[in-house]
Scaffold this active site. Structure first.
Site, short mmCIF file in Angstrom:
data_model
loop_
_atom_site.label_atom_id
_atom_site.label_comp_id
_atom_site.label_asym_id
_atom_site.label_seq_id
_atom_site.Cartn_x
_atom_site.Cartn_y
_atom_site.Cartn_z
N SER A 136 43.55 43.29 27.55
CA SER A 136 42.45 44.21 27.27
C SER A 136 42.33 45.15 26.86
CB SER A 136 42.22 43.94 28.88
OG SER A 136 41.00 44.95 28.93
N TYR A 149 42.63 47.17 37.77
CA TYR A 149 43.42 46.05 36.90
C TYR A 149 43.18 46.80 35.17
CZ TYR A 149 41.29 42.70 33.11
OH TYR A 149 41.35 42.21 32.63
N LYS A 153 47.00 45.84 33.48
CA LYS A 153 47.38 45.21 32.05
C LYS A 153 47.53 46.35 30.65
CE LYS A 153 44.51 41.94 32.43
NZ LYS A 153 45.52 40.36 31.60
#
Length: 248
Positions: A136, A149, A153
């Site tokens: 991402s 999150y 990533k």
């Protein structure tokens, strides 16, 4: 790597980007795809047309026993696509506890690591093969409303680079896919505009076909954001840092 006649395994194949990987791999003439999901019942719609190239595989990437079993069942894999992911979209402090943060790391980081470790010998046996890790843009720029999150990533990006170095000796091609919000169940929690899964998948598989062994920037929207990051990383981070989690 030549995708035609390859044997792929796609985690999180039941929906979103994973399902689009399956569709595009079929279009590109793969010999077989192991379509993996924690709950194989969720693959019913994907398998309804009876394409014999699709093989359902129960796989929770956080379960060591299921990961080991998958490597034995799918011992002919030449292309491993680590697509399964989890996002709670919570702040690091605003979240009620750290349970979701741990889950994000378990799926997005440790799941990718575990599956790659299990399949590294399989890919070596196939002459090297290829590996795709779905990352991402939040691996490069932290979004406070998805703080943990973003952290998971970032860890996955670092892992991907280390895997590329280690697996290079056996000839394994490693592509990390950086993308912004996409029109999926997960991406719907992020602001518009959103890319289509088709954009992301096409760029990822084109990179495999071209022999790319690096991170790629998937989709025009991601490329625009990445250009802004390269031009002024601190400025872009400052802008993203205004997007704070909503406290309940």
């Amino acid at each position: 790597m030549e995708i035609s006649n390859s044997v792929a395994l796609v985690t999180g194949a039941n929906r979103g980007i994973g399902r689009e990987f399956v569709a595009e791999l079929l279009n590109r003439g793969v010999a077989k795809i192991y379509v993996a999901s924690r709950d194989t019942a969720s693959l019913k719609d994907l398998l309804k047309d009876g394409d014999s190239r699709l093989v359902a595989l129960p796989l929770d990437v956080t379960d060591p026993d299921q990961v080991a079993a998958a490597a034995k069942i799918a011992a002919d894999v030449t292309l491993l696509i680590n697509n399964a992911g989890y996002a709670a979209f919570q702040g690091a402090i605003a979240a009620p506890d750290t349970d979701d943060a741990r889950r994000e790391m378990e799926v997005n980081y440790f799941g990718t690591l575990s599956l790659t470790r299990a399949f590294a010998p399989v890919l070596a046996e196939a002459g090297g093969g290829a590996l795709i890790n779905m990352l991402s843009m939040l691996a490069l720029v932290s979004l406070p409303m998805a703080a943990t999150y973003s952290a998971s990533k970032a860890a996955s990006l670092s892992l991907t680079r280390s895997l590329r170095a280690e697996l290079g000796a056996q000839g394994t091609q490693v592509v990390g896919v950086l993308a912004v919000q996409t029109e999926t169940n997960m991406g719907a929690k992020l602001p518009e505009p959103r890319m289509t899964p088709q954009e992301v998948v096409a760029d990822a598989l084109d990179a495999i076909q071209a022999g790319t062994n690096d991170e790629i920037i998937a989709g025009n929207q991601t490329r625009a954001i990445h250009e802004a990051f390269v031009a002024d990383p601190k400025g872009l981070q400052a802008k993203m840092s205004t997007r704070l989690p909503q406290r309940t």
